[in-house]
Scaffold this active site. Structure first.
Site, PDB file in Angstrom:
ATOM      1  N   ASP A 465       1.060  -1.047   0.212  1.00 46.01           N
ATOM      2  CA  ASP A 465       0.203  -0.192   0.172  1.00 46.01           C
ATOM      3  C   ASP A 465       0.487   1.288   0.244  1.00 46.01           C
ATOM      4  OD1 ASP A 465      -2.781   1.378   0.102  1.00 46.01           O
ATOM      5  OD2 ASP A 465      -3.487  -0.493   1.900  1.00 46.01           O
ATOM      6  N   ASP A 534     -11.010   1.659  -3.172  1.00 45.14           N
ATOM      7  CA  ASP A 534     -11.273   1.314  -2.232  1.00 45.14           C
ATOM      8  C   ASP A 534     -12.639   1.314  -2.341  1.00 45.14           C
ATOM      9  OD1 ASP A 534      -8.635   1.520  -1.297  1.00 45.14           O
ATOM     10  OD2 ASP A 534      -8.745   3.254   0.294  1.00 45.14           O
TER      11      ASP A 534
END
Length: 721
Positions: A465, A534
């Site tokens: 990430d 997301d």
């Protein structure tokens, strides 16, 4: 008489030699794929011009009729009035550059792949610019990059340094751009280009693509559709600040300049050092955007993606089931759920590390990569063991480029952090970015992966990430060369990723950046897949996945079934996710028995469909932007099988529903059509379900795949007999 014949023969030979010499001095340089041509010529002034870009020219005699065109790689400070490709400041303060043709060569790179290198030089300054063009003929992809070097006594300053400059001369130009924000990515919009400049760029550094990804589509003369019209599609392989400049001049000619964004990035280039720009990739299609997408998909799987020719693992992620609130016992239970679901892997997300400042929220712990003792008393090793016992793989989330100010790493190595020395720090998502221009930081970031793999070699996957752009832009390591930071950060990242790939060549990783804050084809040399957003609301994902499918194949798009949008059934959510690399991020205990069985059956169906979805040709049949329905089809390369995904989003009362024509099939074959992935205990209402149709019928008449039901979905398998 004899003397006269000798004189005539001598004159003929002299003229022939003169013509050959002139031709050698003014060569025509042809760069071809199977269906497109990019042609340059050297003019009387010794400079290089782009004469043509478009549909392939197959007759050699026609090349001589092409106009001279526009200078190929325009320099700052000379007679051109518009945006240049390159701007250099010499040792004596002179900012001009005039590039003339020196030589060119074409060589084989690999089977079927060739590279043409055109060398240009300035006759007043010892500066050399090499333009590289790598052709992938079958996929109709051209890769281009630039190498800049010099032999001046002191460093020259590079102010602009484009990877590519392309020229077009058409009646009209239409730009399709992709923009958005966190959880609202890849929104598609079209606009005509008129006189002046349109710039797509980013200045975010690490999470550079948060507002716009580094790719575009450009329609010529009229707005291209999926199957009609001319379109040029381009993308930059650079995991940092980029810039595309589209400039229409006073003659209605368009130049497209692609490369690193030179904003705050003047680069001091020493003598003898080569500055290599990132790769710019483009394809030309005379048959619409769909063909351009398939060009990129085929090229990426064959040449660019890490493990591009291999399958992808399905998974269960714990994030929505637990967030930061978990312990060893809870995770072992979820590992059991993953095995029962039939997926390949369990993925442990954020929250497993740090002890002085345990990672119980996103406010602390980043940078301290030891397991939290009270959460995981037996470490990651126990989880790997449990996954192995259950017959599945174990994957792990990391964010190694980032640091929370509330961490031991920050306390010990503040000099490793990008931050301004004399100002209050600004935090994005409560974190800062580590300075990857510093070799010591590169060692640390590599060590995050290396230490975990050394201690727990059973880890089979990493989710990498990167949640913050670069803020507080200053490097204590670079000192007086602050303008190098944006570039050297990315080069430092590539150094780390190359080390990981070299030591762990079979380790798959997901590229994540608060969603799609990083998506480019250079990074995907190191990552098998990426996280598009997301936002996992299935309706929004239909749009987001449609956007990214324009350049990226299905096997790169991670698509998870989650609890977002409770109005959508588990079937609708799963069917959307099956169009990419399927995963689940859901609390299975919240599902009833019927829903659990459906999910297990869906994993089985997906594994059956994988070769077609992940390796086949994609045809976008009905756009979600066109109304209340959308459909996408995948066809196997051998045309023996296909699968159609159909979605009714917000059907209207009394709406007229027309058949949808399939694409890419063999017209002469017979195909049996069958709806699959049904909820247990339900039957298909698809007209013609289970019956045989010719490929010709399916592509000419079509199927009635939509219904009048809101949030309804269908998965239709088409199999040749």
């Amino acid at each position: 008489m004899y003397i006269m014949k000798v004189r005539i023969l001598f004159l003929i030979c002299f003229l022939s030699i003169t013509c050959l010499l002139n031709a050698a001095d003014k060569p025509v340089i042809q760069i071809h794929t199977d269906n497109s041509s990019l042609i340059f010529r050297v003019a009387d002034n010794g400079r290089l011009y782009q004469s043509y870009l478009g549909k392939k020219l197959n007759h050699e005699a026609d090349i001589s009729h092409l106009p001279q065109g526009t200078e190929a790689y325009i320099t700052h400070g000379m007679e051109d009035y518009f945006e240049p490709a390159i701007h250099i400041l010499h040792n004596d303060g002179n900012p001009s550059l005039l590039l003339k043709y020196v030589s060119h060569e074409t060589k084989a790179v690999s089977q079927g792949v060739n590279e043409t290198i055109i060398t240009l030089g300035d006759d007043k300054y010892p500066v050399t610019v090499k333009l590289h063009y790598v052709t992938y003929p079958a996929e109709d992809i051209i890769k281009t990059y630039t190498e800049i070097s010099h032999k001046e006594k002191k460093p020259v300053v590079l102010h602009q340094y484009a990877s590519s400059m392309l020229h077009l001369n058409r009646a009209k130009y239409y730009l399709t751009e992709f923009s958005g924000d966190w959880a609202h990515e890849a929104n598609i919009s079209d606009q005509p280009l008129e006189f002046g400049k349109k710039v797509l760029d980013t200045k975010l550094g690490a999470r550079a693509n948060m507002f716009t990804p580094p790719f575009f589509q450009l329609s010529l003369d009229q707005l291209a559709t999926e199957n009609c019209g001319e379109v040029l599609v381009g993308t930059l392989g650079w995991t940092g600040n980029f810039r595309f400049t589209f400039e229409v001049d006073n003659k209605n000619e368009l130049r497209i300049i692609s490369g690193i964004n030179p904003y705050a990035s003047e680069y001091y280039l020493p003598a003898g050092v080569v500055f290599r720009t990132p790769d710019f990739y483009f394809t030309y299609s005379a048959n619409g955007k769909g063909k351009a997408s398939r060009n990129f998909h085929d090229w990426a799987r064959r040449y660019q993606l890490k493990d591009g020719d291999e399958t992808r693992m399905t998974l269960l992620n714990n994030w929505e089931a637990t967030y930061f609130d978990f312990n060893e016992e809870k995770l072992i239970g979820l590992i059991g759920d993953a095995a029962g679901l039939g997926v390949d892997m369990f993925l442990l997300d954020d929250g497993w590390f740090a002890n002085k400042y345990p990672r119980s929220s996103d406010h602390q712990g980043l940078g301290d990569w030891d397991e939290t003792a009270d959460k995981l008393p037996n470490g990651i090793g126990r989880l790997v063991e449990e996954a192995t016992k259950k017959g599945i793989k174990f994957g792990l989330w990391i964010e190694p480029e980032m640091v929370n100010p509330k961490s031991e790493l920050y306390e010990k190595h503040k000099d490793w952090v990008i931050h301004l020395p004399n100002r209050d720090e600004y935090y994005f998502r409560n974190q800062l970015v580590l300075d990857l221009s510093n070799p010591k930081v590169q060692d640390f970031v590599f060590g995050v992966v290396d230490d975990l793999m050394t201690k727990y070699p059973g880890i089979a996957f990493f989710k990498w990430d990167c949640n913050s752009p670069i803020t507080n832009i200053y490097s204590s390591y670079l000192k007086e060369k602050q303008s190098h930071l944006y570039i050297d950060y990315v080069r430092g990242l590539y150094n780390v990723l190359e080390r990981i790939k070299t030591k762990y060549p079979d380790l798959p990783m997901m590229l994540c950046s608060g969603g799609s804050g990083r998506i480019d084809y250079e990074t995907l040399r190191y990552f098998t897949e990426f996280w598009p957003s997301d936002n996992t609301d299935p309706i929004e994902r239909l749009f987001i996945q449609w956007g990214y499918s324009q350049l990226f194949p299905a096997k790169t798009l991670c698509a998870h079934v989650t609890t977002w949008n409770h109005d959508a059934s588990i079937k609708f959510r799963t069917d959307v996710a099956m169009m990419g690399k399927l995963g689940f991020d859901i609390k299975l205990s919240d599902l009833n028995d019927n829903e659990k069985k459906f999910c297990r059956d869906a994993v089985t169906n997906y594994n059956h469909l994988k070769p077609v979805v992940l390796e086949g040709d994609m045809y976008r049949l009905v756009s979600p932007y066109s109304g209340n329905h959308t459909s996408t089809q995948y066809v196997g390369k051998d045309k023996k099988g296909a699968v159609v995904f159909a979605f009714d989003i917000y059907s209207r009362y009394g709406e007229k529903l027309l058949p949808v024509r399939l694409q890419g099939l063999d017209a002469g074959r017979q195909y049996r059509v069958k709806e699959i992935n049904l909820m247990p205990g339900t039957n298909s209402s698809l007209q013609g379900n289970g019956e045989l149709f010719s490929g010709e019928y399916l592509m000419t008449v079509g199927l009635n795949i939509f219904t009048g039901q809101r949030l309804n979905s269908r998965v239709i398998e088409v199999v040749a007999e």
